[in-house]
Design an enzyme around this catalytic site. Structure first.
Site, PDB file in Angstrom:
ATOM      1  N   SER B 163      56.083  -3.903  12.468  1.00 23.54           N
ATOM      2  CA  SER B 163      56.506  -5.198  11.924  1.00 23.54           C
ATOM      3  C   SER B 163      57.127  -5.153  10.540  1.00 23.54           C
ATOM      4  O   SER B 163      57.959  -5.975  10.220  1.00 23.54           O
ATOM      5  CB  SER B 163      55.339  -6.190  11.949  1.00 23.54           C
ATOM      6  OG  SER B 163      54.195  -5.620  11.400  1.00 23.54           O
ATOM      7  N   GLU B 246      41.808  -4.283  12.659  1.00 24.31           N
ATOM      8  CA  GLU B 246      42.814  -5.232  13.163  1.00 24.31           C
ATOM      9  C   GLU B 246      42.152  -6.290  14.036  1.00 24.31           C
ATOM     10  O   GLU B 246      42.417  -7.466  13.915  1.00 24.31           O
ATOM     11  CB  GLU B 246      43.890  -4.500  13.953  1.00 24.31           C
ATOM     12  CG  GLU B 246      45.000  -5.430  14.404  1.00 24.31           C
ATOM     13  CD  GLU B 246      46.052  -4.716  15.237  1.00 24.31           C
ATOM     14  OE1 GLU B 246      47.240  -5.046  15.071  1.00 24.31           O
ATOM     15  OE2 GLU B 246      45.703  -3.848  16.056  1.00 24.31           O
TER      16      GLU B 246
END
Lengths: 359, 409, 359, 409
Positions: B163, B246
């Site tokens: 990302s 995460e």
């Protein structure tokens, strides 16, 4: 008793699909949606020669004089192709208004041009479905003022049907006081515009035609449902194809239960929906008493089925389905617009209840 | 049951509020905004936050952090107050949230010294190189290879869903360095400078129309062996530590609460036939359904926080947040869109699009999250196996379960 | 900050569950539901000794003086056991009415008896939630007449709380003009009755207590939601156990993806629901401003989750789940009644909107 | 597209209507009602119907039928008109619907002569012996055994879900006669007189509280080898013919239409706070959603009928009716229950229960159908494999797919 497509209709379906496969593959669709007009003019004229643009134009005016069921077949094929073509607005709504509302002169002027694919008429009728903030027209001393939103196929249109209460006005694109501005939605394959009017003078006005407007709305809903249906077909086909190609752990994912069941659920939702679209279209042609309810429920149902199918198909595609590169997004977004046009599912179901005196 | 945080924490909160009121206007753009990353403005703000223990709070002082003990309540207060005031929480992203904890646990002293302080200060930005087109949630199937020659690795292959690659100085990546080892054992955790020749970053546009992600291509990218964290072939274990971080990040109910408030506002403001959308009993029923879910998720987050405070294992309750949250967010966006009717179809580029097209964006993006970051299918496997104690599937069938859609991300 | 059960609450939960496992296993539940009273009186008195019957009775009156969160923990355990015991009606609704509405004499007369498990009071409050055909009470010259439907725990009750507008009346079972008739529902583990009144004279009447009635309704909703939660826990546990035992093709079906995912979906729905039940119950105890909304949404949410869980669990059980022999049906049906009591999900969501001024 | 049946068929319909008007009152209780099976009243009515070609229409005259060609339109008209007037269609059930077509296709002349006319007349009632507790949809796993000794089989084992066993004279059953043959090849299709010693029929109560089904136990039940239909070990193939008949039986939209009308009536009549339930926009929205599905299924049935008339293969469209129909019926019952509120929880035994508890019964029974008779999971396998051409799963995984819940029925 024969509930199904005729041989001619099957051929029509095949003809349009083959045309789109060859002339408007997704690589070409991607180019067209980047263009300013957002319409493949050349393709549209070629399709006009096949009778598509003038499907609902009477033969006397150079059209194909087909039924709404035929138009639904075409719409399904166009939806299947995510075709950037002005069918629903210009060839269905505007054409039916010309046919059912306009006088002979106006018909003679516009219908042949529509049938030939050389002219396009957009339709602003959203306000009749549900009045929304920032929109609405008023008429004073022969001039129209206000704003019409979600005017279908309005990009580069030659004229606009604008509905105001029970009246329908036909206004030329070049009329003084009329401005048309793009209204970008998530669906780039069909262009809506916002029409602003300041004392613009219509070319023709027809008053007290509410019943015709409602009938045209019914037709529009059925054809939008048919378009969603075509998108669902494509989304399922893409999913099955992707699952067959995509390998994980050395096997196509199409061999895995979860993937197969998602595809089966899509098929189970799609097939009765197809029957419903055919039924509603046929009712519009031949069973006028049943048509309003069927058109309303049909559009509501296809909108919900379409939403589910698009989500499920995206999940079958995994991360790839979330990328721009994957064609699936075109149907996902096209359904997203179709769902809202001419009434979202909740509004339509409320309407269906009223039609039956249930509400 | 006691929902109060207690005086000590309320003092902390009061100080934080006062700070935000006084200094909030000095903050750069919101956390995560690309333009501001690595700028002097960002590093100055970050320094101020660390100084007060509002950022990098639990990172030891010697590595540039504030050196406090981990305290879930303090973390919650920080998250609540920065969120409430929409002030930047300082440097975030995968560097500080994922790489730093991993380095602190598994890195050499040299690696820690070299990378942690710069990352914490906001001068060094990281991206994550895990996913590959052919290996989604099944990281063991990674194919990007690191050929060992002398003191260096030569990396070839491709990563996807990266990302922040376009403005990162570094990538932490999983690279197959031992082609002959069993699948899980042949992978190393490698720190890759993004300016190494042979790296090609290409934006990956998603269905939202924007490039939230990138693809990164490697062609004979030469990296010192010293850039491997832990031992060669240990990368799989190390990555799993980081993945746990995460998964925790994705469990909050804040997004749902904010989307619920936004949807409510849409329904209040949107007018249909002269009435408000919220006066439609059908839309209202949908709204109330989603409000109940939003509140349930909020209560659930408090329960999980309590489990952490008590040092208890939350069991199956700790595994369900992500599955529920993304679906709820997607549904909230769908409701707001439906309430707007045709206006709901408007998107970026239209002046008339409410909230700049936020709702269609969220409708698509949240669907992407359902698919990505551990798919719904994988989540269900985890819930049934770890949460309910159901058996793992036999080998052949297990393959099926994990190769379900969405495993591509 | 501590959002969770205390050690005492965890112990309470374990105690009630263990009691039910030992004294009211499903074989015994099957016997009790066939009996006329439908209540295990002996079990109820034994549970009363553990403080269950008088959970909400103040200690001054011989009760346990517990919180609503405690009561919710008990209700979850009773729901888990599909216990044929008069907890929701007598120990929650009736007890809270005595606590919050009645005067000292009446409290002194009834509360100790309730806490001891020797007396039961049923509650007819359905009309306050939604007025239904064939029901309704009127008061004239001190006498009550009419019909109260769905009077909870009414079988063999010693007295009845009957709500009429903002007034609450306590009427003895033996009062002249009062008849109580069984009202068979699908759930045989809790008995509702229909109370008919012809100029029956209450033992006590309390007028203008609408606010208290609403607060009692909130408590009832939370406790019903807690009962559903316990049923969901049991349905999931039975599903996992069945899937582990049941073999097909030589393997337990618990190793198959479709079965595991159905179980995972149940768990994913149940766990945040548990958090919501705790939150709502705690709010009733400590956050009075938030309690009405939380109670309302909590009951609506659990009703929907319960419906889905019961359906899914039945599917995991396959054909066996459809048989009388399979215990699962007890929770399926118990949820079916709980869903409708004190407001179905749609009615509750409309109420929730009104509470927030959204409607 | 032409929904008219044409003059020839309308004549048939008119005659049928006249007949039903004149003679309908002579009919016994509705088809399938247990009390009337096999009675003189039933056989007299059946004779009258066959005489006019309204029953046993396509069974050859020599076997007691009316001897007409199969005509789906006539069949539809018969179904519509008998349904509309609620007059008994005559003898139905698994004997005439399943056994007779099977015997006509696979039976010996002696078997046809002996069993078909008596069945067609309504004198001989049959039950089906396929399912076993350990083998649901997976019929290949059947364990009830037939040991061959001389000219006889000795049957031992157990059947389940045998709906009419308690008043049947005969059972058509699948019995494993060749224990050493591969699974699918060791099964025979056997006709078993129910009065044979060693048969024990026990009612199987379901969650509805009623015994809609039975269990049948076999203990050394002696049956002549001549009672095998087709060759020994061919039973699997023969049963599949019959199962196709059953799947067709389950595809109609009539139940949904009737439940929709019933639910609408409930919503119109039920009063909440003085208003009608149907005036609740939320309940109405649910009703309209289900009406759309009901109409879609009705249209779909017309489409499938047309496919048959045209001699076309309906493809995937022909495989989805059952999956959709049972779910829709369950949802319709659920809506009616919710509209009644607490009254919806009333059940048989309560005078106040609307329609004698019909709605709770349907809510449970339709769920039973979703589970039974080819489960939802199995239906989805069929749709994806036969309808969409997706591959069958590899052997190990296929086992998983077919052993999913519901395969027990």
């Amino acid at each position: 008793m024969d509930f199904g497509l005729s041989e001619e209709q099957a051929l029509l379906d095949e003809t349009v699909r083959r045309f789109l496969d060859e002339r408007l593959p997704m690589s070409r669709v991607r180019e067209v949606v980047e263009s300013e007009s957002g319409v493949d003019d050349e393709g549209w004229r070629a399709l006009a020669e096949l009778g598509v643009a003038g499907a609902l134009v009477p033969e006397a005016f150079g059209g194909a004089g087909l039924s709404l069921l035929d138009a639904a077949v075409i719409a399904t094929a166009l939806g299947h192709g995510a075709a950037p073509l002005p069918f629903v607005g210009s060839s269905v709504l505007a054409t039916l208004l010309l046919r059912d509302v306009a006088d002979g002169d106006v018909q003679a002027q516009w219908l042949p041009a529509l049938a030939g694919g050389g002219a396009r008429i957009a339709v602003g009728i959203a306000e009749r479905v549900e009045a929304r903030q920032g929109a609405g027209l008023t008429e004073a001393e022969g001039g129209l003022s206000g704003t019409a939103l979600f005017v279908l196929d309005g990009q580069d249109a030659d004229a606009f049907w604008l509905v105001c209460g029970d009246d329908a006005h036909l206004v030329r694109a070049g009329a003084a006081g009329l401005t048309a501005k793009p209204l970008p939605t998530i669906d780039r394959t069909r262009r809506c515009v916002e029409v602003g009017l300041e004392d613009a003078v219509p070319e023709a006005s027809y008053r007290g035609v509410g019943a015709s407007l409602d009938r045209v709305l019914d037709a529009g809903r059925i054809v939008l449902a048919a378009d969603i249906l075509g998108g669902c077909d494509r989304a399922l086909a893409l999913s099955v194809a992707y699952a067959t190609d995509r390998k994980q752990f050395g096997r196509p994912i199409s061999t895995f239960q979860a993937v197969k069941h998602m595809c089966a659920e899509m098929a189970a939702a799609i097939e009765p929906s197809r029957s419903l679209v055919w039924y509603a279209a046929h009712a519009w042609d031949a069973l006028p008493d049943e048509a309003p309810l069927l058109a309303t429920l049909c559009k509501a149902h296809l909108s919900d089925v379409g939403h589910d199918v698009m989500r499920t198909a995206t999940q079958v595609h995994g991360g790839i389905g979330f990328t721009d590169e994957c064609d699936l997004q075109f149907w996902f977004k096209r359904e997203g617009l179709s769902r809202q046009l001419l009434g979202g599912p909740e509004a339509l179901r409320a309407h269906a209840a009223r039609l039956q005196g249930i509400a | 049951m006691d929902l109060a945080y207690g005086p000590e924490y309320e003092t902390f909160r009061a100080e934080l509020r006062a700070f935000l009121e006084t200094h909030g206007s000095e903050a750069p753009g919101r956390r995560g905004e690309i333009a501001s990353v690595g700028s002097a403005e960002v590093t100055a703000w970050q320094a101020k936050l660390i100084d007060r223990g509002y950022a990098a709070r639990t990172i030891p002082k010697e590595y540039g952090g504030a050196g406090h003990e981990a305290d879930p309540l303090i973390a919650t207060i920080l998250s609540e107050e920065f969120g409430r005031t929409h002030v930047s929480k300082g440097v975030g992203g995968q560097g500080i949230d994922m790489l730093v904890p991993t380095l602190l646990e598994h890195g050499t002293e040299a690696q820690k010294k070299r990378y942690v302080p710069a990352t914490v200060r906001g001068e060094m930005v990281w991206c994550q190189g895990y996913s590959e087109p052919g290996a989604g949630s099944d990281l063991a199937a990674l194919q990007t290879s690191g050929r060992v020659e002398g003191d260096h690795l030569f990396i070839n292959g491709q990563k996807i869903w990266t990302s922040t690659a376009q403005f990162s100085q570094m990538m932490f990546a999983l690279i197959r360095t031992e082609p002959d080892a069993p699948k899980h054992e042949g992978i190393s955790y490698v720190l890759v400078p993004m300016d190494t020749p042979g790296i090609d970053v290409r934006p990956l546009k998603t269905m939202t129309g924007h490039a939230e992600f990138n693809e990164v291509f490697f062609d004979e990218v030469k990296v010192p062996l010293a850039n491997i964290v832990g031992r060669r072939g240990e990368g799989w274990k190390i990555a799993n530590t980081t993945l746990r971080h995460e998964r925790n990040m994705l469990g909050s109910s804040a997004t749902s609460e904010s989307l619920y408030e936004g949807a409510l506002q849409v329904l209040r403001e949107e007018r249909i036939d002269g009435g408000r959308a919220v006066d439609s009993p059908v839309l209202r029923d949908r709204l109330m359904k989603l409000q109940a879910e939003t509140i349930a998720n909020k209560a659930h987050a408090m329960r999980l926080l309590t489990s952490r405070l008590r040092g208890e294992n939350a069991g199956v309750a700790g595994l369900v947040s992500k599955l529920n949250g993304c679906q709820l967010n997607h549904d909230l966006a769908g409701l707001a869109i439906d309430a707007m009717g045709e206006g709901g179809a408007l998107y970026r580029g239209s002046e008339r699009a409410r909230d700049g097209g936020r709702w269609q964006f969220q409708y698509m993006f949240q669907l992407g999250l359902i698919i990505g970051g551990g798919t719904a299918q994988i989540q269900k496997n985890i819930i049934s196996e770890r949460g309910l104690g159901m058996p793992r599937e036999p080998k052949a069938v297990k393959a099926a379960a994990e190769a379900t859609p969405g495993s591509d991300t």
